[in-house]
Design a protein around this motif. Structure first.
Motif, short mmCIF file in Angstrom:
data_model
loop_
_atom_site.label_atom_id
_atom_site.label_comp_id
_atom_site.label_asym_id
_atom_site.label_seq_id
_atom_site.Cartn_x
_atom_site.Cartn_y
_atom_site.Cartn_z
N ARG A 179 46.75 44.48 39.47
CA ARG A 179 47.02 43.67 38.29
C ARG A 179 48.50 43.84 37.96
N THR A 216 42.11 44.90 42.29
CA THR A 216 40.92 44.11 42.61
C THR A 216 40.78 43.95 44.11
N GLU A 218 37.71 41.76 46.95
CA GLU A 218 36.45 41.05 47.10
C GLU A 218 35.62 41.75 48.17
N VAL A 238 33.41 40.28 43.27
CA VAL A 238 34.82 40.49 42.93
C VAL A 238 34.84 41.80 42.17
N MET A 239 35.51 42.79 42.74
CA MET A 239 35.54 44.13 42.16
C MET A 239 36.88 44.39 41.49
N GLU A 240 36.81 45.18 40.42
CA GLU A 240 38.02 45.67 39.75
C GLU A 240 37.86 47.17 39.57
N PRO A 275 34.86 51.67 39.12
CA PRO A 275 34.76 50.29 39.60
C PRO A 275 33.78 49.48 38.74
N VAL A 301 33.37 42.20 38.52
CA VAL A 301 33.80 41.16 37.60
C VAL A 301 32.92 39.94 37.80
N ARG A 344 38.87 31.48 44.14
CA ARG A 344 39.07 32.35 42.98
C ARG A 344 40.51 32.26 42.55
N ASP A 396 42.71 34.15 39.46
CA ASP A 396 42.80 35.00 38.28
C ASP A 396 43.82 34.39 37.33
N GLY A 417 44.08 38.29 35.18
CA GLY A 417 42.69 38.67 35.32
C GLY A 417 41.88 38.67 34.04
N GLY A 423 37.25 37.70 32.45
CA GLY A 423 37.56 38.75 33.41
C GLY A 423 37.44 40.15 32.83
#
Length: 193
Positions: free
Chosen positions: A34, A41, A43, A54-56, A64, A67, A84, A86, A90, A110
């Protein structure tokens, strides 16, 4: 098996990341920070292609969260029907999904991971996105099957607001349209047949 690793450079320590939400990857996308460095992030495509997330991951704790999550009892089409974008680093996410049975665009929060609204909907499909204009909160995209009585495979171009209002045809003439936009979307070339 790929696994993300978080390292705090100043403290010279590794922060453990629980992989329960991405245990068996077929693939994982490139890690992306970010802009404010609060998180990164990626995927996650689970082996078998029935789970896509979609991971953050929080930079301070390594925690973790998903999203966005897509699941399918058969197959999630990760290679051609995925988009996708953002928005505002995000805080919001424009996401393409076939969750309704038709390929459409959705706006997600997000921060909470909750869907805010469907951007497009109906018995037709979004084929691609040309541009997401964050300032005007508009999306320019190609779709098929919108025009009743016309071949449902012909491409037309549209603009729509993030909240799903004011869907405007950019190429209303009957036919199959291929366009090239200027960077600021103020002009485009349309070649149609």
């Amino acid at each position: 098996i790929p696994r993300p690793v978080l390292i705090h450079v100043g403290a010279k320590k590794q922060i453990a990341i629980d992989d329960a939400l991405f245990p068996n990857p077929y693939s994982m996308s490139r890690l992306t920070w970010r802009k404010d460095s609060r998180a990164f992030t990626f995927e996650y495509n689970q082996r078998g292609h029935q789970v896509y997330r979609v991971m953050e991951v929080a930079a301070s704790t390594g925690a973790p969260r998903a999203v966005i999550e897509e699941t399918s009892p058969t197959f999630y089409c990760y290679y051609s029907k995925r988009y996708r974008q953002d928005v505002n680093d995000g805080k919001e996410v424009v996401w393409m999904s076939e969750r309704s049975g038709w390929n459409h665009l959705y706006l997600y929060d997000g921060v909470t991971g909750k869907m805010k609204n469907a951007i497009t909907k109906g018995d037709w499909v979004v084929r691609s996105v040309a541009k997401v204009d964050e300032a005007k909160r508009q999306i320019w995209f190609a779709a098929s099957g919108v025009n009743e009585g016309e071949d449902p495979y012909l491409l037309h171009w549209y603009r729509v607001n993030f909240d799903g209002t004011a869907m405007t045809p950019i190429t209303p003439a009957p036919g199959n349209h291929a366009v090239a936009f200027t960077d600021d979307l103020s002009h485009f070339i349309d070649t149609y047949s």
